[in-house]
Design a protein around this motif. Structure first.
Motif, PDB file in Angstrom:
ATOM      1  N   GLN A 104     116.979  64.358  40.170  1.00 39.29           N
ATOM      2  CA  GLN A 104     115.920  65.160  39.573  1.00 39.29           C
ATOM      3  C   GLN A 104     116.215  66.633  39.791  1.00 39.29           C
ATOM      4  O   GLN A 104     116.816  67.013  40.784  1.00 39.29           O
ATOM      5  N   ASP A 105     115.762  67.436  38.861  1.00 40.32           N
ATOM      6  CA  ASP A 105     115.856  68.883  39.005  1.00 40.32           C
ATOM      7  C   ASP A 105     114.475  69.394  39.389  1.00 40.32           C
ATOM      8  O   ASP A 105     113.586  69.475  38.548  1.00 40.32           O
ATOM      9  N   GLY A 106     114.304  69.700  40.667  1.00 43.41           N
ATOM     10  CA  GLY A 106     112.996  70.157  41.135  1.00 43.41           C
ATOM     11  C   GLY A 106     111.982  69.040  41.049  1.00 43.41           C
ATOM     12  O   GLY A 106     112.312  67.876  41.182  1.00 43.41           O
ATOM     13  N   GLN A 107     110.716  69.380  40.823  1.00 46.50           N
ATOM     14  CA  GLN A 107     109.680  68.365  40.686  1.00 46.50           C
ATOM     15  C   GLN A 107     109.746  67.775  39.287  1.00 46.50           C
ATOM     16  O   GLN A 107     109.716  68.490  38.291  1.00 46.50           O
ATOM     17  N   THR A 108     109.848  66.469  39.226  1.00 51.71           N
ATOM     18  CA  THR A 108     109.975  65.784  37.948  1.00 51.71           C
ATOM     19  C   THR A 108     108.689  65.050  37.628  1.00 51.71           C
ATOM     20  O   THR A 108     108.034  64.511  38.503  1.00 51.71           O
ATOM     21  N   CYS A 145     103.048  59.875  31.290  1.00 54.42           N
ATOM     22  CA  CYS A 145     101.731  60.387  31.710  1.00 54.42           C
ATOM     23  C   CYS A 145     101.773  61.851  32.151  1.00 54.42           C
ATOM     24  O   CYS A 145     100.735  62.460  32.356  1.00 54.42           O
ATOM     25  N   LEU A 146     102.975  62.389  32.340  1.00 56.77           N
ATOM     26  CA  LEU A 146     103.213  63.778  32.753  1.00 56.77           C
ATOM     27  C   LEU A 146     102.773  64.080  34.186  1.00 56.77           C
ATOM     28  O   LEU A 146     102.745  65.233  34.590  1.00 56.77           O
ATOM     29  N   GLU A 147     102.461  63.040  34.967  1.00 62.56           N
ATOM     30  CA  GLU A 147     102.139  63.210  36.384  1.00 62.56           C
ATOM     31  C   GLU A 147     103.448  63.177  37.187  1.00 62.56           C
ATOM     32  O   GLU A 147     104.456  62.641  36.749  1.00 62.56           O
ATOM     33  N   HIS A 148     103.400  63.720  38.388  1.00 62.88           N
ATOM     34  CA  HIS A 148     104.569  63.778  39.277  1.00 62.88           C
ATOM     35  C   HIS A 148     105.075  62.370  39.616  1.00 62.88           C
ATOM     36  O   HIS A 148     104.285  61.455  39.795  1.00 62.88           O
ATOM     37  N   VAL A 149     106.389  62.197  39.690  1.00 62.24           N
ATOM     38  CA  VAL A 149     106.991  60.945  40.151  1.00 62.24           C
ATOM     39  C   VAL A 149     107.672  61.204  41.486  1.00 62.24           C
ATOM     40  O   VAL A 149     107.962  62.342  41.848  1.00 62.24           O
ATOM     41  N   GLU A 150     107.936  60.127  42.223  1.00 60.11           N
ATOM     42  CA  GLU A 150     108.648  60.240  43.490  1.00 60.11           C
ATOM     43  C   GLU A 150     109.989  60.937  43.264  1.00 60.11           C
ATOM     44  O   GLU A 150     110.510  60.942  42.153  1.00 60.11           O
ATOM     45  N   GLU A 151     110.561  61.447  44.314  1.00 54.67           N
ATOM     46  CA  GLU A 151     111.818  62.201  44.199  1.00 54.67           C
ATOM     47  C   GLU A 151     113.049  61.319  44.180  1.00 54.67           C
ATOM     48  O   GLU A 151     114.172  61.819  44.133  1.00 54.67           O
ATOM     49  N   GLN A 161     108.277  51.790  42.248  1.00 54.18           N
ATOM     50  CA  GLN A 161     107.287  52.452  41.396  1.00 54.18           C
ATOM     51  C   GLN A 161     107.872  53.526  40.477  1.00 54.18           C
ATOM     52  O   GLN A 161     107.236  53.914  39.507  1.00 54.18           O
ATOM     53  N   THR A 162     109.050  54.041  40.788  1.00 53.36           N
ATOM     54  CA  THR A 162     109.643  55.139  40.028  1.00 53.36           C
ATOM     55  C   THR A 162     110.977  54.697  39.437  1.00 53.36           C
ATOM     56  O   THR A 162     111.869  54.266  40.161  1.00 53.36           O
ATOM     57  N   TRP A 185     112.251  59.997  33.521  1.00 54.83           N
ATOM     58  CA  TRP A 185     111.695  59.365  34.711  1.00 54.83           C
ATOM     59  C   TRP A 185     110.288  58.892  34.369  1.00 54.83           C
ATOM     60  O   TRP A 185     109.581  59.542  33.600  1.00 54.83           O
ATOM     61  N   PHE A 186     109.888  57.770  34.936  1.00 56.39           N
ATOM     62  CA  PHE A 186     108.557  57.263  34.657  1.00 56.39           C
ATOM     63  C   PHE A 186     108.078  56.348  35.775  1.00 56.39           C
ATOM     64  O   PHE A 186     108.864  55.843  36.576  1.00 56.39           O
TER      65      PHE A 186
END
Length: 150
Positions: free
Chosen positions: A63-67, A72-78, A83-84, A94-95
Motif C-alpha cells: 500500500q502507498d500510505g493509508q489505503t 466502501c472507501l473506508e480504511h483497510v488494514e495495512e 478481512q483485507t 484493496w477491499f
C-alpha cells in the motif's frame, strides 16, 4: 454422524463442516465458521477450512500510505489478512472481505470482476478460493462489460 460432531468454535453438537487441512479434525457449524474466520469454497469439491488451515493470498502487494477499500472507501488494514484482500491482477484494488462479498452477490458469476481493473481471469479464481461466494445466475446486462454509448 454429524449430530455427534462438536463445533470447535461454539462447543455445541451438530457441526456438519470438517476442515480439509491435512490431519485436521476440527468441525464447525457454517455460521460459526464464517463469523470466526473459517473459509468455505463454493466450487469444485466445496472444501472448507478452519482458521488455521484456510487459504491466504500470496500476492505481493504494498500500500502507498493509508489505503481505502475501493468499494466502501473506508480504511483497510495495512496488510493482507482474512478481512483485507487485494486484486491479484492490478494489486492496487484493496477491499474488505464483506465489501467484495456483497459485490459478488450483486454481480453474479458472469459479471464479477475487479472493481478497479475489470480483470476476471485472475480475480474470479482467487476470490473463489478465498471463500467469496459468487452465485450463478442469469444476467441480462453487465455494466462493466457493456459497449460504450455513442
Amino acid at each position: 454422524l454429524c449430530f455427534l460432531q462438536i463445533c470447535y468454535v461454539c462447543g455445541e453438537r451438530g457441526a456438519t463442516i470438517t476442515c480439509q487441512g491435512k490431519k485436521c479434525k476440527r468441525s464447525f457449524h457454517f455460521p460459526c465458521g464464517r463469523e470466526n474466520g473459517c473459509v468455505s469454497q463454493f466450487f469444485g469439491q466445496y472444501r472448507s477450512f478452519c482458521q488455521e488451515h484456510r487459504p491466504a493470498q500470496t500476492v505481493q502487494a504494498r500500500q502507498d500510505g493509508q489505503t481505502s477499500c475501493v468499494i466502501c472507501l473506508e480504511h483497510v488494514e495495512e496488510q493482507l489478512s482474512y478481512q483485507t484482500m487485494v486484486c491479484p491482477n492490478c494489486r492496487q484494488a484493496w477491499f474488505h472481505r464483506g465489501c467484495i462479498q456483497q459485490q459478488a452477490f450483486h454481480a453474479g458469476l458472469l459479471c464479477f470482476r475487479c472493481p478497479q481493473c475489470n480483470d476476471r481471469e485472475k480475480f474470479l479464481p482467487e476470490m473463489s478460493s478465498l471463500g467469496i461466494q459468487v452465485p450463478t445466475r442469469l444476467v441480462l446486462f453487465c455494466p462493466s462489460t457493456a459497449p460504450p454509448r455513442q
